[in-house]
Enzyme design. Structure first.
Site, short mmCIF file in Angstrom:
data_model
loop_
_atom_site.label_atom_id
_atom_site.label_comp_id
_atom_site.label_asym_id
_atom_site.label_seq_id
_atom_site.Cartn_x
_atom_site.Cartn_y
_atom_site.Cartn_z
N LYS A 112 0.72 -1.18 0.07
CA LYS A 112 0.21 -0.06 -0.11
C LYS A 112 0.83 1.20 0.24
O LYS A 112 0.28 2.16 -0.77
CB LYS A 112 -0.80 0.15 1.01
CG LYS A 112 -2.16 -1.07 0.90
CD LYS A 112 -3.22 -0.87 2.13
CE LYS A 112 -4.28 -1.95 1.76
NZ LYS A 112 -4.95 -2.25 2.83
N LYS A 197 -5.38 -10.25 -5.28
CA LYS A 197 -6.68 -10.45 -4.31
C LYS A 197 -7.82 -9.56 -4.89
O LYS A 197 -7.57 -8.47 -5.30
CB LYS A 197 -6.14 -10.21 -3.04
CG LYS A 197 -7.08 -10.36 -2.06
CD LYS A 197 -6.72 -9.71 -0.68
CE LYS A 197 -7.04 -8.13 -0.72
NZ LYS A 197 -7.12 -7.57 0.61
N LYS A 200 -11.59 -4.29 -1.94
CA LYS A 200 -12.57 -3.54 -2.19
C LYS A 200 -12.10 -1.99 -2.49
O LYS A 200 -12.63 -1.24 -2.89
CB LYS A 200 -13.61 -3.58 -0.84
CG LYS A 200 -12.71 -2.99 0.50
CD LYS A 200 -13.75 -2.85 1.56
CE LYS A 200 -13.65 -3.74 2.75
NZ LYS A 200 -12.26 -3.62 3.27
P1 TYM Z 1 -10.51 -6.23 5.14
O1 TYM Z 1 -11.60 -5.20 5.53
O2 TYM Z 1 -9.74 -5.86 4.24
O3 TYM Z 1 -11.28 -7.46 4.91
C1 TYM Z 1 -12.20 -8.16 5.90
C2 TYM Z 1 -12.23 -9.67 5.85
O4 TYM Z 1 -12.27 -10.23 4.46
C3 TYM Z 1 -11.23 -10.81 3.99
N1 TYM Z 1 -11.02 -10.57 2.66
C4 TYM Z 1 -11.01 -11.61 1.72
N2 TYM Z 1 -10.90 -13.23 1.93
C5 TYM Z 1 -10.71 -13.94 0.77
N3 TYM Z 1 -10.43 -13.35 -0.42
C6 TYM Z 1 -10.55 -11.99 -0.57
N4 TYM Z 1 -10.21 -11.60 -1.85
C7 TYM Z 1 -10.55 -11.10 0.74
N5 TYM Z 1 -10.46 -9.83 0.92
C8 TYM Z 1 -10.66 -9.53 1.92
C9 TYM Z 1 -9.96 -10.44 4.85
O5 TYM Z 1 -9.27 -11.48 5.10
C10 TYM Z 1 -10.74 -10.05 6.24
O6 TYM Z 1 -11.17 -11.29 7.09
N6 TYM Z 1 -7.13 -5.46 8.48
C11 TYM Z 1 -8.25 -5.93 8.39
C12 TYM Z 1 -9.42 -5.39 9.30
C13 TYM Z 1 -9.18 -5.60 10.73
C14 TYM Z 1 -9.45 -6.77 11.54
C15 TYM Z 1 -8.96 -6.59 12.82
C16 TYM Z 1 -9.70 -8.24 11.25
C17 TYM Z 1 -8.89 -4.64 11.60
N7 TYM Z 1 -8.62 -5.05 12.90
C18 TYM Z 1 -9.02 -7.38 13.76
C19 TYM Z 1 -9.63 -9.04 12.33
C20 TYM Z 1 -9.49 -8.69 13.67
C21 TYM Z 1 -8.74 -5.92 6.77
O7 TYM Z 1 -8.41 -4.80 6.55
O8 TYM Z 1 -9.85 -6.51 6.60
#
Ligand code: TYM
Length: 332
Positions: A112, A197, A200
């Site tokens: 990023k 990947k 979003k």
């Molecule tokens: P985020 O918002 O990018 O994604 C949320 C969840 O969706 C999963 N995910 C995917 N799984 C499979 N294929 C994909 N293409 C894909 N894109 C996203 C992510 O693995 C995630 O589980 N840093 C985290 C948010 C966060 C968090 C936390 C998660 C902040 N604090 C504490 C768990 C515990 C994030 O950016 O997720």
């Protein structure tokens, strides 16, 4: 009882990747078998260039989609991160335990920050310290398990390291959590670029299925998915990533193994058609429920209000204990 924490970042509309990699399991399994908290992590959305009104809108939409997907506030806690001060309070302590080097080694930071630099934007300091806030999200609740997609496991590993280090230096305070990625669809790939990947916050949207896409848009995107010029259908994630991605999506929708599914197809065209149909059907009830919820803003507010109160009550004692353990004078 096992405690589960997971979160979703309101940096864009939720995608099929978010759903298959994370949310679906929260709904089908996690909320039933454990004490579970699911959080719209809005503070994390401020680590990149953002429009304040859009972040607010996306936060509300993400919370509403979690409920539409089937999270039940009677079974689990749904809340917004910035409503609970403990996350930011604990994040600072964890920055005092983490090193600059381990933050810089995070793959997401590298990707990023590189992307920001390439487009001429400066890199926010919070992008570097992001994993300390994520660790705080998890450790404040003494969560045992963190159900996330593959892309987040490195952050959970770092969370474990920080918990162990804090406990060793300052006394047993945190539970050491573990990531629990799903068996299939742990990494749904972009339909136009199966090496990346499905994310979003990407600008190019043709390869991304959003949870609120119309059925026609979902079908169009899947029918135009990039595959390869080899004949037939086989499950080979390394050699044929585009076809493998479709098979994994279809597998996640049908419960059948990707390799077994591959045998029942002769060409990618029919595979795409069936995958599109399966995704449209998978998302149909969620979309209908989301439309119903949109008509009742009061309900969402009530859920988030109660969720924040429950979360605060759980996090407060642990974060207070961490403040004392690390050497801060309690308020008199
Ligand atoms: P985020 O918002 O990018 O994604 C949320 C969840 O969706 C999963 N995910 C995917 N799984 C499979 N294929 C994909 N293409 C894909 N894109 C996203 C992510 O693995 C995630 O589980 N840093 C985290 C948010 C966060 C968090 C936390 C998660 C902040 N604090 C504490 C768990 C515990 C994030 O950016 O997720």
């Amino acid at each position: 009882m096992t405690r589960i924490f997971s979160g979703i970042k309101p940096t864009g509309h939720l995608t099929l990747g978010n759903y298959l990699g994370a949310v679906r399991r929260w709904v089908a399994e996690d909320q039933h078998r454990a004490e579970a908290l699911f959080c719209v992590v809005d503070l994390h959305a401020l680590t990149v260039e953002h429009d304040p009104a859009r972040v607010r809108r996306l936060s509300r939409q993400a919370a509403s989609l979690l409920l539409a997907a089937g999270l039940d506030p009677r079974l689990c806690t749904v809340f917004v991160q910035s409503h609970v001060d403990e996350h930011a309070r604990l994040s600072y302590l964890l920055e005092c335990v983490a090193t600059d080097g381990e933050m810089r080694r995070m793959i997401q930071y590298k990707e990023k920050s590189e992307r920001a630099r390439r487009s001429g934007q400066s890199v926010r300091l919070s992008l570097l310290t992001y994993p300390a806030l994520m660790a705080a999200d998890i450790l404040a609740y003494r969560a045992d398990e963190v159900p996330v997609g593959d892309d987040q496991t490195q952050h959970v590993e770092l969370t474990r390291d920080l918990a162990v280090r804090f406990n060793q230096k300052y006394g047993a305070t945190f539970v050491v959590p573990r990531a629990t990625p799903p068996a299939v669809a742990a990494r749904v790939m972009d339909l136009q670029d199966p090496a990346a990947k499905m994310g979003k916050s990407h600008d190019a949207t043709a390869g991304i299925v959003y949870l609120l896409d119309e059925p026609e848009a979902i079908t169009r995107k899947i029918m135009r998915a990039v595959t390869d010029s080899e004949p037939g259908v086989s499950y080979d994630p390394e050699g044929r990533p585009g076809v493998a991605n479709l098979l994994e999506i279809l597998s996640a929708c049908t419960g059948k193994e990707p390799a077994a599914l591959a045998e029942s197809y002769e060409g990618a065209g029919v595979l795409k058609r069936d995958t599109a149909e399966a995704v449209v059907e998978l998302l149909r009830p969620l979309q209908a429920r989301h439309a119903e919820l949109a008509a009742d803003a009061g309900y969402l507010e009530e859920v988030l209000h109660e969720g924040a109160a429950r979360a605060r009550a759980l996090a407060r004692p642990t974060v207070d204990a961490a403040y004392r353990a690390i050497g801060l004078l309690p308020p008199q």
